[in-house]
Scaffold this active site. Structure first.
Site, mmCIF file in Angstrom:
data_model
loop_
_atom_site.group_PDB
_atom_site.id
_atom_site.type_symbol
_atom_site.label_atom_id
_atom_site.label_comp_id
_atom_site.label_asym_id
_atom_site.label_seq_id
_atom_site.Cartn_x
_atom_site.Cartn_y
_atom_site.Cartn_z
ATOM 1 N N ARG A 161 34.729 -14.996 23.841
ATOM 2 C CA ARG A 161 34.441 -16.398 23.531
ATOM 3 C C ARG A 161 34.168 -16.650 22.045
ATOM 4 N NH1 ARG A 161 30.345 -19.312 27.415
ATOM 5 N NH2 ARG A 161 31.206 -21.131 26.309
ATOM 6 N N ASP A 162 33.901 -15.605 21.281
ATOM 7 C CA ASP A 162 33.795 -15.715 19.820
ATOM 8 C C ASP A 162 34.602 -14.574 19.208
ATOM 9 O OD1 ASP A 162 31.896 -17.971 19.448
ATOM 10 O OD2 ASP A 162 30.540 -16.653 20.543
#
Length: 265
Positions: A161-162
């Site tokens: 997600r990052d």
């Protein structure tokens, strides 16, 4: 629930781990409303503490409206670290985890990991590649390693997600030899863990990597090389099966860029 490994298991035996965590002092790296990141020294070694203080009702509503589960504590990162280690992906080494409370607004939790040092983020290591190209062999080696790591991560049911190159740390010293190459993926507090990563979350990670690599002088051939290692198939087949990903990569990377600039990040 509290889980401690050495040296905390010995140092904090018979003590309240949450009380001990609150006593820790050091260099504050990030201070948010619901999360604090601190680097501290213990018995001559450096560690990182992430202290989670529940979440806000606003954050819960925002995530639910976006069909996402909000980050409620340190458990995601703790479980992701161990899942990645199990499948052979280098990452942080967790030595302490604790959580208490059922109410997501007030739940407290912490995770303590060893400080990965000496290291340099790939963002910093590759920063001047556009004007000072690296040895082609080293570049290919790094591309192949990151592609393999991300493939293993996704195969294990984890999406980051990052997923940006700043969250991949190259261990030093590194002189260009493959036998000394070690890269660790960090900052997994927003990671999602499932039996299988949904395609849209897989694509978000891949597009994040693409976006964060746009200014380091990678060629189209470098990008194809990454994809061949990640997908484990000939380029012709990738171009046929992954046309949707390829079509939206540039568009979505540009949106990320605009959003990042708007937020001043």
């Amino acid at each position: 629930m509290v889980e401690l490994k050495e040296p905390l298991a010995t140092l904090w035996r018979g003590k309240d781990a949450f009380a001990e965590v609150k006593k820790l002092n050091g260099e504050v790296f990030r201070e948010l409303e619901t999360r604090r990141t601190l680097r501290f020294e213990l018995s001559g070694k450096s560690y990182f503490l992430k202290w989670h203080k529940g979440t806000t009702l606003k954050e819960i509503i925002k995530n639910l409206l976006s069909l996402r589960m909000p980050v409620l504590g340190a458990d995601r990162e703790w479980h992701a670290i161990h899942r990645l280690s199990d499948v052979g992906v280098d990452t942080m080494k967790g030595i302490g985890f604790g959580e208490k409370g059922l109410n997501p607004l007030t739940r407290a939790s912490f995770i303590i990991t060893e400080d990965l040092t000496p290291t340099i983020s790939l963002e910093d290591y590759c920063a001047d590649w556009a004007v000072n190209p690296p040895d082609i062999r080293v570049k290919r080696m790094l591309i192949a390693r990151v592609a393999t790591m991300v493939r293993k991560m996704h195969t294990a049911g984890i999406n980051h997600r990052d997923c940006y190159i700043c969250h991949f740390l190259l261990h030093l010293p590194f002189t260009g030899r493959e036998d000394e190459l070690k890269i660790s993926v960090i900052d997994l507090h927003r990671a999602q863990i499932r039996a299988k990563v949904p395609r849209r979350w897989r694509d978000k990670d891949l597009i994040g990597l693409y976006f964060s690599s746009m200014n380091i002088g990678l060629t189209q051939r470098d990008i194809w090389r990454f994809m061949k290692v990640y997908f484990g198939m000939p380029l012709r087949k990738i171009l046929s099966l992954e046309q949707n990903l390829l079509n939206m990569a540039s568009v979505k990377a540009e949106r990320i860029k605009e959003r990042t600039q708007r937020k001043g990040l």
